[in-house]
Design an enzyme around this catalytic site. Structure first.
Site, PDB file in Angstrom:
ATOM      1  N   GLY A  12       0.781  -1.236   0.000  1.00 36.67           N
ATOM      2  CA  GLY A  12       0.000   0.000   0.000  1.00 36.67           C
ATOM      3  C   GLY A  12       0.812   1.284   0.000  1.00 36.67           C
ATOM      4  O   GLY A  12       0.334   2.313   0.493  1.00 36.67           O
ATOM      5  N   ASN A  14       1.499   3.041  -2.610  1.00 37.38           N
ATOM      6  CA  ASN A  14       0.788   3.968  -3.497  1.00 37.38           C
ATOM      7  C   ASN A  14      -0.462   4.523  -2.812  1.00 37.38           C
ATOM      8  O   ASN A  14      -0.778   5.702  -2.972  1.00 37.38           O
ATOM      9  CB  ASN A  14       0.431   3.284  -4.820  1.00 37.38           C
ATOM     10  CG  ASN A  14       1.621   3.241  -5.760  1.00 37.38           C
ATOM     11  OD1 ASN A  14       2.040   4.270  -6.281  1.00 37.38           O
ATOM     12  ND2 ASN A  14       2.194   2.063  -5.953  1.00 37.38           N
ATOM     13  N   ILE A  93      -8.124  -9.602 -10.810  1.00 31.66           N
ATOM     14  CA  ILE A  93      -8.741  -9.287 -12.104  1.00 31.66           C
ATOM     15  C   ILE A  93     -10.126  -8.705 -11.838  1.00 31.66           C
ATOM     16  O   ILE A  93     -10.933  -9.288 -11.117  1.00 31.66           O
ATOM     17  CB  ILE A  93      -8.798 -10.539 -13.008  1.00 31.66           C
ATOM     18  CG1 ILE A  93      -7.363 -10.951 -13.343  1.00 31.66           C
ATOM     19  CG2 ILE A  93      -9.607 -10.270 -14.276  1.00 31.66           C
ATOM     20  CD1 ILE A  93      -7.254 -12.256 -14.096  1.00 31.66           C
ATOM     21  N   LEU A  94     -10.375  -7.528 -12.401  1.00 36.99           N
ATOM     22  CA  LEU A  94     -11.608  -6.803 -12.078  1.00 36.99           C
ATOM     23  C   LEU A  94     -12.835  -7.441 -12.733  1.00 36.99           C
ATOM     24  O   LEU A  94     -12.750  -7.978 -13.838  1.00 36.99           O
ATOM     25  CB  LEU A  94     -11.514  -5.359 -12.553  1.00 36.99           C
ATOM     26  CG  LEU A  94     -10.574  -4.423 -11.799  1.00 36.99           C
ATOM     27  CD1 LEU A  94     -10.827  -2.989 -12.256  1.00 36.99           C
ATOM     28  CD2 LEU A  94     -10.734  -4.526 -10.301  1.00 36.99           C
ATOM     29  N   HIS A 110       1.095   1.470 -13.240  1.00 38.02           N
ATOM     30  CA  HIS A 110       1.897   0.338 -13.712  1.00 38.02           C
ATOM     31  C   HIS A 110       3.371   0.757 -13.706  1.00 38.02           C
ATOM     32  O   HIS A 110       3.709   1.840 -14.194  1.00 38.02           O
ATOM     33  CB  HIS A 110       1.461  -0.074 -15.124  1.00 38.02           C
ATOM     34  CG  HIS A 110       2.238  -1.243 -15.636  1.00 38.02           C
ATOM     35  ND1 HIS A 110       1.953  -2.544 -15.252  1.00 38.02           N
ATOM     36  CD2 HIS A 110       3.315  -1.309 -16.456  1.00 38.02           C
ATOM     37  CE1 HIS A 110       2.832  -3.359 -15.818  1.00 38.02           C
ATOM     38  NE2 HIS A 110       3.668  -2.645 -16.559  1.00 38.02           N
TER      39      HIS A 110
HETATM   40  C1  GRF Z   1       4.039  -1.181  -7.295  1.00 34.48           C
HETATM   41  O1  GRF Z   1       5.173  -1.368  -8.059  1.00 34.48           O
HETATM   42  C2  GRF Z   1       2.865  -0.956  -8.214  1.00 34.48           C
HETATM   43  O2  GRF Z   1       3.229  -0.369  -9.419  1.00 34.48           O
HETATM   44  C3  GRF Z   1       2.416  -2.347  -8.440  1.00 34.48           C
HETATM   45  O3  GRF Z   1       2.515  -2.945  -7.172  1.00 34.48           O
HETATM   46  C4  GRF Z   1       3.690  -2.454  -6.548  1.00 34.48           C
HETATM   47  C5  GRF Z   1       3.511  -2.314  -5.059  1.00 34.48           C
HETATM   48  O4  GRF Z   1       2.584  -1.328  -4.755  1.00 34.48           O
HETATM   49  N1  GRF Z   1       1.203  -2.390  -9.187  1.00 34.48           N
HETATM   50  P1  GRF Z   1       2.114  -0.877  -3.302  1.00 34.48           P
HETATM   51  O5  GRF Z   1       3.293  -0.630  -2.419  1.00 34.48           O
HETATM   52  O6  GRF Z   1       1.229  -1.981  -2.705  1.00 34.48           O
HETATM   53  O7  GRF Z   1       1.335   0.398  -3.536  1.00 34.48           O
END
Ligand code: GRF
Length: 217
Positions: A12, A14, A93-94, A110
């Site tokens: 998490g 992001n 997958i959504l 991505h």
């Molecule tokens: C990131 O590299 C993101 O691009 C990918 O998952 C990785 C980890 O993301 N889709 P996070 O720390 O869980 O946000």
């Protein structure tokens, strides 16, 4: 005020970047309504709890069929009146009906410059392993709308990141997250929440000047 549902599967970081950008006023006119994980142990759920954000686990494993899971996830998102779905490290997958109902209202981050190193099987460290194997000198991240394909939707923002001679998949992943993902995901949400993003013929137009994506780090 744009209501966001943030879908996560893991750490998490992001999600954290989005929370921090809202707190700092960098994302204007948007709030996180709910964080949903397909994995009950995702640290992202702890981050949501620590910030007093509604959070829940909706896992395909808890349903007798994929169709039931698809209905459950779609129902939660639509019944809460969510405006924008944010995939932040989401590995599930959504539901096709969610993608249809939320055309150009689902964004994904991505960790490569699409169309390089994307599509089926390109997630997590694998993306960076392949980039290093191919010997690219520049990689980066892409924030895009989600359509029926894998990483094929309209591109909103990209940011380039240089590959260093001694990079490992792990060091490259970290730099792509810090220098690109955590910047362009919040920025894209802010631009969408403030009416600066339009899509025509599969191509995104942004009407507000922004410099955060300039150059290569
Ligand atoms: C990131 O590299 C993101 O691009 C990918 O998952 C990785 C980890 O993301 N889709 P996070 O720390 O869980 O946000």
């Amino acid at each position: 005020m744009l209501k966001l549902a943030v879908l996560v599967s893991g750490g998490g970081t992001n999600l954290q970047a989005v929370i921090d950008a809202i707190d700092a006023g960098k994302i204007r006119n948007a709030c996180i309504d709910v964080v949903i994980s397909n994995n009950a142990n995702a640290y992202a759920l702890t981050r949501a709890a620590e910030h007093g954000i509604d959070h829940m686990c909706i896992s395909p494993k808890s349903y007798e069929s994929r169709a039931r899971f698809n209905d459950a996830l779609t129902d939660v998102i639509t019944s809460r009146g969510v405006d924008l779905v944010v995939l932040a490290g989401c590995l599930v997958i959504l539901p096709p009906q969610l993608i249809a109902a939320y055309k150009n209202r689902i964004v994904n981050i991505h960790p490569s410059l699409i169309p390089a190193f994307c599509g089926k099987g390109f997630y997590g460290l694998k993306v960076h392993e392949e980039a290093l194997k191919r010997g690219v000198k520049v990689t980066g991240a892409t924030c895009h709308f989600v359509d029926e394909g894998t990483d094929t939707g309209p591109i909103i923002l990209q940011k380039a990141v240089g590959v260093l001679p001694d990079d490992t998949p792990q060091t490259l992943q970290r730099r792509v997250m810090e220098c690109a993902e955590w910047i362009i995901l919040p920025l894209a949400i802010d631009l969408i929440a403030n009416g600066c993003v339009t899509v025509a013929d599969g191509v995104v137009k942004i009407t507000e000047q922004q410099s955060e994506t300039d150059g290569c780090c």
